[in-house]
Design a protein around this motif. Structure first.
Motif, short mmCIF file in Angstrom:
data_model
loop_
_atom_site.label_atom_id
_atom_site.label_comp_id
_atom_site.label_asym_id
_atom_site.label_seq_id
_atom_site.Cartn_x
_atom_site.Cartn_y
_atom_site.Cartn_z
N ALA A 16 45.22 40.92 38.01
CA ALA A 16 45.58 40.09 39.18
C ALA A 16 44.42 39.83 40.12
N SER A 17 43.35 40.63 40.03
CA SER A 17 42.25 40.47 40.97
C SER A 17 41.17 39.51 40.48
N GLY A 18 41.30 39.00 39.25
CA GLY A 18 40.27 38.12 38.70
C GLY A 18 40.43 36.68 39.15
N ILE A 19 39.55 35.82 38.66
CA ILE A 19 39.60 34.40 39.03
C ILE A 19 40.94 33.80 38.60
N LEU A 20 41.33 34.03 37.37
CA LEU A 20 42.62 33.53 36.90
C LEU A 20 43.76 34.30 37.55
N GLY A 21 43.63 35.62 37.59
CA GLY A 21 44.72 36.46 38.11
C GLY A 21 45.08 36.12 39.55
N SER A 39 45.40 46.42 37.53
CA SER A 39 44.06 46.29 36.98
C SER A 39 43.40 47.65 37.12
N ARG A 40 42.10 47.75 36.80
CA ARG A 40 41.48 49.08 36.87
C ARG A 40 41.29 49.54 38.31
N LYS A 41 41.07 48.56 39.24
CA LYS A 41 40.88 48.96 40.64
C LYS A 41 41.48 47.88 41.56
N VAL A 47 45.43 50.49 35.88
CA VAL A 47 45.58 50.54 34.42
C VAL A 47 44.29 50.09 33.77
N ASP A 48 43.98 50.71 32.64
CA ASP A 48 42.92 50.22 31.77
C ASP A 48 43.61 49.83 30.47
N ILE A 49 43.72 48.54 30.21
CA ILE A 49 44.52 48.09 29.07
C ILE A 49 43.85 48.37 27.73
N GLY A 94 39.12 44.89 23.58
CA GLY A 94 39.13 44.38 24.95
C GLY A 94 40.07 43.21 25.17
N LYS A 95 40.30 42.41 24.15
CA LYS A 95 41.17 41.24 24.37
C LYS A 95 42.37 41.20 23.43
N VAL A 96 42.25 41.75 22.22
CA VAL A 96 43.35 41.62 21.26
C VAL A 96 44.27 42.84 21.32
N ILE A 161 37.20 26.17 30.14
CA ILE A 161 36.51 26.80 31.29
C ILE A 161 37.08 26.26 32.61
N PHE A 162 37.21 27.18 33.58
CA PHE A 162 37.72 26.79 34.89
C PHE A 162 36.58 26.19 35.75
N THR A 163 36.93 25.25 36.58
CA THR A 163 35.98 24.70 37.55
C THR A 163 35.35 25.83 38.36
#
Ligand SMILES: NC(=O)c1ccc[n+]([C@@H]2O[C@H](COP(=O)([O-])OP(=O)(O)OC[C@H]3O[C@@H](n4cnc5c(N)ncnc54)[C@H](OP(=O)(O)O)[C@@H]3O)[C@@H](O)[C@H]2O)c1
Length: 204
Positions: A16-21, A39-41, A47-49, A94-96, A161-163
């Motif tokens: 939730a703390s990222g650009i997308l989140g 998220s991790r912090k 959580v660490d997924i 990390g992603k899958v 890619i995001f603007t």
């Protein structure tokens, strides 16, 4: 805001703390949903997924939710010739595996839907992006297959890619038309409030 019967879901948002989140968090709160951030912090729940035990503890802490939305996931960006075995493993974990584990364990805690994140490199290809393509393609196939068996709905959001990320990655994505991150966030609304399953929402 009127969002009909879809209002007031309880949603667990990972990353939730990222650009997308942050954009997904904003749009979900605008639509009156209760969002538990993870998220991790710097989130409601730590959580660490990449760690299945951490995911187990997160679901135990959060309890029942209507939906899980993932806006996390990391992969290495390296020329193919420089990839070590560990880099490939890191990308797959990390992603899958991390997102698959959110669904696998979440099946006991989630009533409505899962929304995972992939990206344009599942269908368009760049130097240094082989692990990203591998990971995104794997999650998109997973979503289509898991939808057959899951009682919950499961979809993926697959943006270009995001603007907002052009300063960071723009050189790598030369010639790609960026999209505002809000477009990807809206696809989460479509996935969470809608009725479709096994879908990959391509944005841009
Ligand atoms: N940026 C783009 O243009 C773009 C385009 C298409 C697709 N995507 C995809 O969208 C996703 C998010 O991208 P972004 O640009 O928003 O990334 P970002 O700004 O780096 O945010 C990542 C988010 O995930 C969390 N996170 C990272 N690793 C985690 C872990 N192991 N466990 C739990 N939380 C973790 C981070 O918080 P903590 O560090 O506190 O854990 C942060 O909240 C990625 O999968 C990316 O590939 C991005």
């Amino acid at each position: 805001m009127d969002c009909g019967q879809a209002c007031a879901m309880r949603i667990l948002l990972v990353g939730a703390s990222g650009i997308l989140g942050q954009s997904v968090l904003k749009v979900l709160r605008e639509r009156s949903h209760e969002v538990v951030t993870a998220s991790r912090k710097d989130s409601d729940v730590s959580v660490d997924i990449t760690d299945p035990e951490s995911i187990r503890a997160m679901y135990e802490q959060v309890g029942r939710v209507d939906a899980v939305a993932s806006a996390a996931g990391s992969v290495p960006w390296l020329p193919f010739g420089e990839l070590r075995h560990q880099d490939v493993l890191d990308g797959v974990v990390g992603k899958v595996i991390s997102q698959v584990e959110l669904v696998r364990q979440g099946a006991a805690h989630v009533t409505g839907s899962f929304t995972l994140i992939t990206g344009v490199l599942a269908r368009d290809f760049l130097r240094t992006g082989t692990v990203a393509s591998l990971a995104n393609g794997a999650i998109e196939s997973f979503v289509r297959a898991a939808a057959i068996e899951l009682t919950q709905r499961v979809n993926a959001v697959s943006p270009t890619i995001f603007t907002e990320s052009v300063d960071a990655y723009g050189d790598l994505f030369a010639g790609f038309e960026p999209v505002p991150v809000r477009q990807a966030a809206n696809a989460y609304v479509r996935s969470i409030e809608g009725h479709q399953t096994g879908q990959v929402y391509e944005i841009g």
